[in-house]
Write a protein that holds these residues in place. Structure first.
Motif, PDB file in Angstrom:
ATOM      1  N   GLU A   3      12.336  21.355  -4.120  1.00 16.56           N
ATOM      2  CA  GLU A   3      13.193  21.027  -5.261  1.00 16.56           C
ATOM      3  C   GLU A   3      12.821  19.695  -5.887  1.00 16.56           C
ATOM      4  O   GLU A   3      12.796  19.555  -7.092  1.00 16.56           O
ATOM      5  CB  GLU A   3      14.653  20.977  -4.817  1.00 16.56           C
ATOM      6  N   ARG A   4      12.557  18.698  -5.055  1.00 14.92           N
ATOM      7  CA  ARG A   4      12.322  17.355  -5.571  1.00 14.92           C
ATOM      8  C   ARG A   4      11.320  16.630  -4.680  1.00 14.92           C
ATOM      9  O   ARG A   4      11.412  16.666  -3.467  1.00 14.92           O
ATOM     10  CB  ARG A   4      13.632  16.592  -5.571  1.00 14.92           C
ATOM     11  N   ALA A   5      10.358  15.999  -5.301  1.00 22.13           N
ATOM     12  CA  ALA A   5       9.421  15.150  -4.579  1.00 22.13           C
ATOM     13  C   ALA A   5       9.884  13.708  -4.765  1.00 22.13           C
ATOM     14  O   ALA A   5      10.097  13.266  -5.886  1.00 22.13           O
ATOM     15  CB  ALA A   5       8.015  15.330  -5.111  1.00 22.13           C
ATOM     16  N   ALA A   6      10.061  13.007  -3.679  1.00 22.87           N
ATOM     17  CA  ALA A   6      10.564  11.636  -3.744  1.00 22.87           C
ATOM     18  C   ALA A   6       9.405  10.642  -3.750  1.00 22.87           C
ATOM     19  O   ALA A   6       8.457  10.787  -2.979  1.00 22.87           O
ATOM     20  CB  ALA A   6      11.471  11.364  -2.551  1.00 22.87           C
ATOM     21  N   ARG A  19      16.579   4.967  -5.302  1.00 20.33           N
ATOM     22  CA  ARG A  19      17.687   5.934  -5.255  1.00 20.33           C
ATOM     23  C   ARG A  19      17.550   6.885  -6.427  1.00 20.33           C
ATOM     24  O   ARG A  19      17.128   6.478  -7.516  1.00 20.33           O
ATOM     25  CB  ARG A  19      19.015   5.205  -5.354  1.00 20.33           C
ATOM     26  N   PRO A  20      17.921   8.163  -6.237  1.00 19.26           N
ATOM     27  CA  PRO A  20      17.914   9.086  -7.379  1.00 19.26           C
ATOM     28  C   PRO A  20      18.885   8.600  -8.452  1.00 19.26           C
ATOM     29  O   PRO A  20      19.958   8.084  -8.161  1.00 19.26           O
ATOM     30  CB  PRO A  20      18.391  10.407  -6.790  1.00 19.26           C
ATOM     31  N   GLU A  22      21.257   9.178 -11.988  1.00 15.69           N
ATOM     32  CA  GLU A  22      22.109  10.211 -12.567  1.00 15.69           C
ATOM     33  C   GLU A  22      21.597  10.663 -13.933  1.00 15.69           C
ATOM     34  O   GLU A  22      22.219  11.495 -14.581  1.00 15.69           O
ATOM     35  CB  GLU A  22      23.543   9.687 -12.685  1.00 15.69           C
ATOM     36  N   GLU A  23      20.457  10.139 -14.371  1.00 13.65           N
ATOM     37  CA  GLU A  23      19.898  10.457 -15.686  1.00 13.65           C
ATOM     38  C   GLU A  23      19.261  11.842 -15.751  1.00 13.65           C
ATOM     39  O   GLU A  23      18.855  12.272 -16.812  1.00 13.65           O
ATOM     40  CB  GLU A  23      18.886   9.402 -16.096  1.00 13.65           C
ATOM     41  N   GLY A  24      19.129  12.505 -14.637  1.00 17.80           N
ATOM     42  CA  GLY A  24      18.567  13.849 -14.646  1.00 17.80           C
ATOM     43  C   GLY A  24      17.459  14.023 -13.624  1.00 17.80           C
ATOM     44  O   GLY A  24      17.160  13.118 -12.848  1.00 17.80           O
ATOM     45  N   PRO A  25      16.822  15.194 -13.636  1.00 17.92           N
ATOM     46  CA  PRO A  25      15.770  15.493 -12.660  1.00 17.92           C
ATOM     47  C   PRO A  25      14.571  14.561 -12.789  1.00 17.92           C
ATOM     48  O   PRO A  25      14.121  14.270 -13.891  1.00 17.92           O
ATOM     49  CB  PRO A  25      15.354  16.926 -12.992  1.00 17.92           C
ATOM     50  N   GLY A  26      14.099  14.065 -11.665  1.00 20.66           N
ATOM     51  CA  GLY A  26      12.932  13.191 -11.649  1.00 20.66           C
ATOM     52  C   GLY A  26      13.209  11.742 -11.970  1.00 20.66           C
ATOM     53  O   GLY A  26      12.285  10.933 -12.003  1.00 20.66           O
ATOM     54  N   ALA A  27      14.464  11.378 -12.210  1.00 14.45           N
ATOM     55  CA  ALA A  27      14.809   9.994 -12.549  1.00 14.45           C
ATOM     56  C   ALA A  27      15.175   9.220 -11.284  1.00 14.45           C
ATOM     57  O   ALA A  27      15.920   9.713 -10.439  1.00 14.45           O
ATOM     58  CB  ALA A  27      15.960   9.963 -13.547  1.00 14.45           C
ATOM     59  N   TRP A  28      14.641   8.012 -11.174  1.00 14.29           N
ATOM     60  CA  TRP A  28      14.855   7.157 -10.008  1.00 14.29           C
ATOM     61  C   TRP A  28      15.212   5.759 -10.448  1.00 14.29           C
ATOM     62  O   TRP A  28      14.828   5.320 -11.528  1.00 14.29           O
ATOM     63  CB  TRP A  28      13.588   7.121  -9.146  1.00 14.29           C
ATOM     64  N   GLU A  29      15.921   5.034  -9.576  1.00 12.90           N
ATOM     65  CA  GLU A  29      16.293   3.642  -9.821  1.00 12.90           C
ATOM     66  C   GLU A  29      15.788   2.778  -8.675  1.00 12.90           C
ATOM     67  O   GLU A  29      15.886   3.168  -7.513  1.00 12.90           O
ATOM     68  CB  GLU A  29      17.812   3.509  -9.907  1.00 12.90           C
ATOM     69  N   CYS A  30      15.247   1.616  -9.019  1.00 15.96           N
ATOM     70  CA  CYS A  30      14.790   0.650  -8.020  1.00 15.96           C
ATOM     71  C   CYS A  30      15.803  -0.479  -7.943  1.00 15.96           C
ATOM     72  O   CYS A  30      16.075  -1.148  -8.945  1.00 15.96           O
ATOM     73  CB  CYS A  30      13.412   0.112  -8.402  1.00 15.96           C
ATOM     74  N   SER A  31      16.344  -0.708  -6.758  1.00 15.65           N
ATOM     75  CA  SER A  31      17.327  -1.777  -6.576  1.00 15.65           C
ATOM     76  C   SER A  31      16.688  -3.159  -6.586  1.00 15.65           C
ATOM     77  O   SER A  31      17.330  -4.140  -6.924  1.00 15.65           O
ATOM     78  CB  SER A  31      18.076  -1.580  -5.254  1.00 15.65           C
ATOM     79  N   CYS A  33      13.931  -4.350  -8.445  1.00 14.46           N
ATOM     80  CA  CYS A  33      13.576  -4.909  -9.754  1.00 14.46           C
ATOM     81  C   CYS A  33      14.505  -4.415 -10.864  1.00 14.46           C
ATOM     82  O   CYS A  33      14.313  -4.767 -12.025  1.00 14.46           O
ATOM     83  CB  CYS A  33      12.122  -4.583 -10.107  1.00 14.46           C
ATOM     84  N   ASN A  34      15.506  -3.620 -10.492  1.00 18.87           N
ATOM     85  CA  ASN A  34      16.530  -3.144 -11.434  1.00 18.87           C
ATOM     86  C   ASN A  34      15.931  -2.324 -12.581  1.00 18.87           C
ATOM     87  O   ASN A  34      16.369  -2.434 -13.717  1.00 18.87           O
ATOM     88  CB  ASN A  34      17.340  -4.324 -11.973  1.00 18.87           C
ATOM     89  N   ARG A  35      14.901  -1.529 -12.264  1.00 21.37           N
ATOM     90  CA  ARG A  35      14.280  -0.666 -13.268  1.00 21.37           C
ATOM     91  C   ARG A  35      14.576   0.795 -12.948  1.00 21.37           C
ATOM     92  O   ARG A  35      14.773   1.161 -11.795  1.00 21.37           O
ATOM     93  CB  ARG A  35      12.773  -0.874 -13.291  1.00 21.37           C
ATOM     94  N   ALA A  36      14.571   1.595 -13.988  1.00 22.78           N
ATOM     95  CA  ALA A  36      14.713   3.040 -13.838  1.00 22.78           C
ATOM     96  C   ALA A  36      13.448   3.693 -14.378  1.00 22.78           C
ATOM     97  O   ALA A  36      12.857   3.216 -15.351  1.00 22.78           O
ATOM     98  CB  ALA A  36      15.937   3.542 -14.589  1.00 22.78           C
ATOM     99  N   PHE A  37      13.018   4.775 -13.741  1.00 21.14           N
ATOM    100  CA  PHE A  37      11.824   5.475 -14.197  1.00 21.14           C
ATOM    101  C   PHE A  37      11.960   6.953 -13.889  1.00 21.14           C
ATOM    102  O   PHE A  37      12.818   7.380 -13.126  1.00 21.14           O
ATOM    103  CB  PHE A  37      10.559   4.886 -13.544  1.00 21.14           C
ATOM    104  N   ARG A  38      11.123   7.756 -14.524  1.00 20.59           N
ATOM    105  CA  ARG A  38      11.157   9.199 -14.344  1.00 20.59           C
ATOM    106  C   ARG A  38       9.771   9.679 -13.913  1.00 20.59           C
ATOM    107  O   ARG A  38       8.755   9.251 -14.459  1.00 20.59           O
ATOM    108  CB  ARG A  38      11.545   9.885 -15.645  1.00 20.59           C
ATOM    109  N   LEU A  39       9.735  10.589 -12.943  1.00 26.55           N
ATOM    110  CA  LEU A  39       8.500  11.206 -12.482  1.00 26.55           C
ATOM    111  C   LEU A  39       8.467  12.655 -12.924  1.00 26.55           C
ATOM    112  O   LEU A  39       9.478  13.350 -12.895  1.00 26.55           O
ATOM    113  CB  LEU A  39       8.420  11.171 -10.949  1.00 26.55           C
ATOM    114  N   LYS A  40       7.293  13.106 -13.339  1.00 27.90           N
ATOM    115  CA  LYS A  40       7.155  14.493 -13.775  1.00 27.90           C
ATOM    116  C   LYS A  40       5.771  15.000 -13.385  1.00 27.90           C
ATOM    117  O   LYS A  40       4.763  14.356 -13.665  1.00 27.90           O
ATOM    118  CB  LYS A  40       7.331  14.588 -15.287  1.00 27.90           C
TER     119      LYS A  40
END
Length: 60
Positions: A3-6, A19-20, A22-31, A33-40
């Motif tokens: 389902e999901r590759a971490a 941490r995953p 809430e922005e949707g599939p493939g979206a992650w948050e880094c505690s 550096c306070n950045r969010a990114f998406r993997l596809k």
């Protein structure tokens, strides 16, 4: 296929506190550096298959 590759680490700072999101599939948050990114996953490259054959390796 799973389902999901971490991701193992943040692509921006390298920290492992992810941490995953809430922005949707493939979206992650880094505690760290306070950045969010998406993997596809885009797909497999045909050039990778050709180079394996030219190296004498057996096809899968």
């Amino acid at each position: 296929m799973s389902e999901r590759a971490a991701p193992f680490y943040c692509p921006y700072c390298g920290d492992e506190d992810l941490r995953p999101s809430e922005e949707g599939p493939g979206a992650w948050e880094c505690s760290a550096c306070n950045r969010a990114f998406r993997l596809k996953f885009l797909g497999l490259l045909a050039s990778g298959l050709r180079s394996a054959h030219s190296d004498g390796e057996e096809p899968l």
